[in-house]
Design a protein around this motif. Sequence first.
Motif, PDB file in Angstrom:
ATOM      1  N   ALA A 105       0.815  -1.210   0.000  1.00  0.00           N
ATOM      2  CA  ALA A 105       0.000   0.000   0.000  1.00  0.00           C
ATOM      3  C   ALA A 105       0.849   1.260   0.000  1.00  0.00           C
ATOM      4  N   GLU A 106       1.973   1.242   0.707  1.00  0.00           N
ATOM      5  CA  GLU A 106       2.706   2.475   0.965  1.00  0.00           C
ATOM      6  C   GLU A 106       3.990   2.634   0.152  1.00  0.00           C
ATOM      7  N   ILE A 107       4.535   1.544  -0.360  1.00  0.00           N
ATOM      8  CA  ILE A 107       5.790   1.624  -1.117  1.00  0.00           C
ATOM      9  C   ILE A 107       5.604   1.133  -2.550  1.00  0.00           C
ATOM     10  N   GLU A 108       5.031  -0.054  -2.732  1.00  0.00           N
ATOM     11  CA  GLU A 108       4.844  -0.578  -4.077  1.00  0.00           C
ATOM     12  C   GLU A 108       3.911   0.318  -4.895  1.00  0.00           C
ATOM     13  N   GLN A 109       2.907   0.912  -4.248  1.00  0.00           N
ATOM     14  CA  GLN A 109       1.965   1.778  -4.960  1.00  0.00           C
ATOM     15  C   GLN A 109       2.432   3.239  -5.015  1.00  0.00           C
ATOM     16  N   ALA A 110       3.547   3.551  -4.409  1.00  0.00           N
ATOM     17  CA  ALA A 110       4.054   4.922  -4.484  1.00  0.00           C
ATOM     18  C   ALA A 110       4.418   5.259  -5.930  1.00  0.00           C
ATOM     19  N   ALA A 111       3.996   6.413  -6.378  1.00  0.00           N
ATOM     20  CA  ALA A 111       4.190   6.813  -7.782  1.00  0.00           C
ATOM     21  C   ALA A 111       4.910   8.158  -7.825  1.00  0.00           C
ATOM     22  N   PHE A 112       6.167   8.128  -8.239  1.00  0.00           N
ATOM     23  CA  PHE A 112       6.994   9.338  -8.301  1.00  0.00           C
ATOM     24  C   PHE A 112       7.133   9.789  -9.748  1.00  0.00           C
ATOM     25  N   SER A 113       7.209  11.090  -9.947  1.00  0.00           N
ATOM     26  CA  SER A 113       7.410  11.605 -11.303  1.00  0.00           C
ATOM     27  C   SER A 113       8.105  12.958 -11.254  1.00  0.00           C
ATOM     28  N   PRO A 114       9.114  13.169 -12.118  1.00  0.00           N
ATOM     29  CA  PRO A 114       9.760  14.484 -12.173  1.00  0.00           C
ATOM     30  C   PRO A 114       8.836  15.581 -12.685  1.00  0.00           C
TER      31      PRO A 114
ATOM     32  N   ALA B 196      11.600  13.928 -21.607  1.00  0.00           N
ATOM     33  CA  ALA B 196      10.958  12.646 -21.903  1.00  0.00           C
ATOM     34  C   ALA B 196      10.407  11.999 -20.643  1.00  0.00           C
ATOM     35  N   ARG B 197      11.134  12.132 -19.544  1.00  0.00           N
ATOM     36  CA  ARG B 197      10.680  11.542 -18.280  1.00  0.00           C
ATOM     37  C   ARG B 197       9.412  12.216 -17.770  1.00  0.00           C
ATOM     38  N   LEU B 198       9.224  13.496 -18.097  1.00  0.00           N
ATOM     39  CA  LEU B 198       8.009  14.194 -17.669  1.00  0.00           C
ATOM     40  C   LEU B 198       6.770  13.473 -18.166  1.00  0.00           C
ATOM     41  N   PHE B 199       6.872  12.866 -19.350  1.00  0.00           N
ATOM     42  CA  PHE B 199       5.760  12.072 -19.888  1.00  0.00           C
ATOM     43  C   PHE B 199       5.801  10.633 -19.391  1.00  0.00           C
ATOM     44  N   ALA B 200       6.972  10.011 -19.447  1.00  0.00           N
ATOM     45  CA  ALA B 200       7.070   8.563 -19.265  1.00  0.00           C
ATOM     46  C   ALA B 200       6.661   8.122 -17.863  1.00  0.00           C
ATOM     47  N   TYR B 201       7.031   8.894 -16.855  1.00  0.00           N
ATOM     48  CA  TYR B 201       6.750   8.442 -15.490  1.00  0.00           C
ATOM     49  C   TYR B 201       5.249   8.433 -15.182  1.00  0.00           C
ATOM     50  N   PRO B 202       4.511   9.523 -15.397  1.00  0.00           N
ATOM     51  CA  PRO B 202       3.065   9.429 -15.147  1.00  0.00           C
ATOM     52  C   PRO B 202       2.379   8.406 -16.047  1.00  0.00           C
ATOM     53  N   ASP B 203       2.903   8.212 -17.247  1.00  0.00           N
ATOM     54  CA  ASP B 203       2.299   7.243 -18.156  1.00  0.00           C
ATOM     55  C   ASP B 203       2.417   5.828 -17.590  1.00  0.00           C
ATOM     56  N   THR B 204       3.567   5.504 -17.029  1.00  0.00           N
ATOM     57  CA  THR B 204       3.718   4.160 -16.455  1.00  0.00           C
ATOM     58  C   THR B 204       2.855   3.990 -15.216  1.00  0.00           C
ATOM     59  N   HIS B 205       2.636   5.070 -14.465  1.00  0.00           N
ATOM     60  CA  HIS B 205       1.759   4.971 -13.291  1.00  0.00           C
ATOM     61  C   HIS B 205       0.309   4.721 -13.718  1.00  0.00           C
ATOM     62  N   ARG B 206      -0.107   5.378 -14.784  1.00  0.00           N
ATOM     63  CA  ARG B 206      -1.485   5.170 -15.261  1.00  0.00           C
ATOM     64  C   ARG B 206      -1.664   3.734 -15.748  1.00  0.00           C
ATOM     65  N   TYR B 207      -0.619   3.181 -16.332  1.00  0.00           N
ATOM     66  CA  TYR B 207      -0.671   1.782 -16.767  1.00  0.00           C
ATOM     67  C   TYR B 207      -0.635   0.824 -15.579  1.00  0.00           C
TER      68      TYR B 207
END
Length: 542
Positions: A364-373, A390-401
Motif C-alpha cells: 500500500a505504501e511503497i509498491e503503490q508509491a508513484a513518483f514523477s519528475p 521525456a521523463r516528464l511524460f514517461a513516469y506518469p504514463d507508467t503509473h497510469r498503466y
Amino acid sequence: MKFAHLAQGLVVAQSTLVLSASALSPPPFARAIRRAADFTFDLFQGPQVQDDAAVEAATDLTYTTGGGIPHPQPYAALRAGDNGPLLLQDFHLIESLAHFDRERIPERVVHARGSGAHGYFQTTTDVAKKYSAADVFQRVGEKTPITVRFSTVGGEKGSADVARDPRGFAIKLRTKKGILDWVFNNTPVFFIRDPAKFPNFIHTQKRNPQTNLKDHDMFWDYLSSNAESLYQVMRLFSDLGTPDGFRHMNGWSGHTYKLVQDDGSWHYVKISAYTDQGVKNHTNAEATKLAGENPDYSTQDLFQAIERGDYPSWTVYFQVLTPKEAETFKWNVLDLTKEWGPEDVPLQEVGKFYLTQNPENHFAEIEQAAFSPSHLVAGFEPSEDPVLQARLFAYPDTHRYRLGVNYQQIPVNCPFNPVANFQRDGAMVVDGNQGARPNYPSTQEPINFSPRPHSDGNHTEWVGGAIRYLSQVTDVDFKWPLIFWNSLSDTDKEHLVENLSGHIGDVKSETIRNRQIDLFTKVDPDFGSRVAAGVAAAIAAA
C-alpha cells in the motif's frame, strides 16, 4: 459523502409530478420518499472503518469476507457430500481464488526492486528562498512529510537488492502547495543524454529475448557503441556500484532544473542529498556473497535501523547557476552525462530529511508509491534537458498503466491540500470524485484560479525550426571519466579494473571486448592496458 441532496432531488421531481396531476395529497409512496429523506449517511464511513481496522491486532478482529460478512472457517469449502464436487455457490472460496489470481499488478519496467520509508524534510537555511518561490522553502525549521523509495534499476522485483546496479532514490514531499517529487539516482550522471536511446539501453541491461538470461554481449555491445556512457560505466563498476545498503549512499537529481522567483527571475539548479551516515560500499566479493546469502540485505538494513530508532538522514544541497553563467560553463548544463563539480559550483545547504517511520503495509505504501519528475510545485520548473523532458511524460504514463488513471488518489500519492479540477471518473475512483462541483469551467459556480505571479512571455525563448537531433561523442566526453579515474585511490583503481575485467571477460565477441577496452584506453592508456590484461586473464582462466 452525504446523500441528502439525492433524496431532495427525488422529492422535488415527485412533487412536481403530483401537483401537475391533481391538487390531492401526495400518494403514499411519495410520503415514504419524504420520510426517507430524513435519513442520511456518510458514504466514506466504510473506508474509514477499514483504515481503523488496518492497525488493529488480529486477535481483536473477526474473520469476514470482503463484504464484511463473518465467515466461520477460511479453509473449508462447500461440496456435495464428503467426496462430491465443489459448489459454485461457495462465494467465500470463489472470492478467495479470484482475488488471489489478481494480487499482482505490473511491476515497474525499471526500478522494480525497491523498499522505502516515511519521514520528513526540514528546511534548515534560507538559501533556497533566495532562488525559488516554492512554499516549502520559505520557513526555516518547518517540517514537510515525505515518502522515500530506494530501488535498483535493472533487476526484477525478486532480484537481489545488493546487485551491481545504479540505485533509484525517489523522494515525495507533501508540501502545503502540492506534491513535489525529487526523482533521483545514487549517481550524479546517467548512461544517456538522448531520450530515444533509453528503451533500447534498458533492453540490453535486461534479458536476452531467446535465452531469457542476462547477456554480457548485449550489455557491452550497447555501452561500447555509446561512449557518452563512460563516466557512468566507471562509477557503476567501481565499489560505488555496490553500496552498503540504502542508508550509506548519496543521491543526485542528475538533471538540471529551474528555480523560479515570483518576479520571473530564474536560476539553473542541480540537487543532491548527501548521507549523514557516511558513504560505505561493498566490494564485488562481498556483494556477490550477500546476493546469495541475503538478497534482501538493503531492505532489511533500512527497516531494522528505523525500528531500533536509528533514523537515517541526508543533507540536501543546491548547486546554482545563472542563465548567463550557464552559457559559458565548462559543461553543457543540459547534458545528463556531465557532473557539476563542487569546486566549480559550490554546494549550498537547503535542508535535511529524516526517515523515521516504516510502512505498515509495503504494498500500500511503497509498491503503490508513484513518483514523477513532472510533479513540480510553483517555484520549480523543468529545464530543457531532453532526457528530463521525456521523463516528464514517461513516469506518469507508467503509473497510469501500472496503477490506473486515478493513481494520485491512492493515499501514499495523495496531496495533503485540496484537489480541485475537472478530472473525473475513470477506473477505481476511491474518493468523492470531487462531488457535485461542475466538471467544466462553469460561470454559475466558478472555480478560483491561482494568479500567475509573472508572465511567461519572455521567460524562455527558442529560435529555430524542428530538427531530428542526436548528440555526437567528442573529446569532452572523456574528461569526466579521466577526472574520476584520477580521483580513485590505488585500491579503488584495482577494484575497478578487476570488476570490469571479470564482467567483460564473459563477453563472447572479441570485437565488442576490444571496442570497450579502446574506450578505456582513450580515457587513460594505463587504465586501458590494465583492463586488457585483466580481460585476457579472465578469458584464459575460464
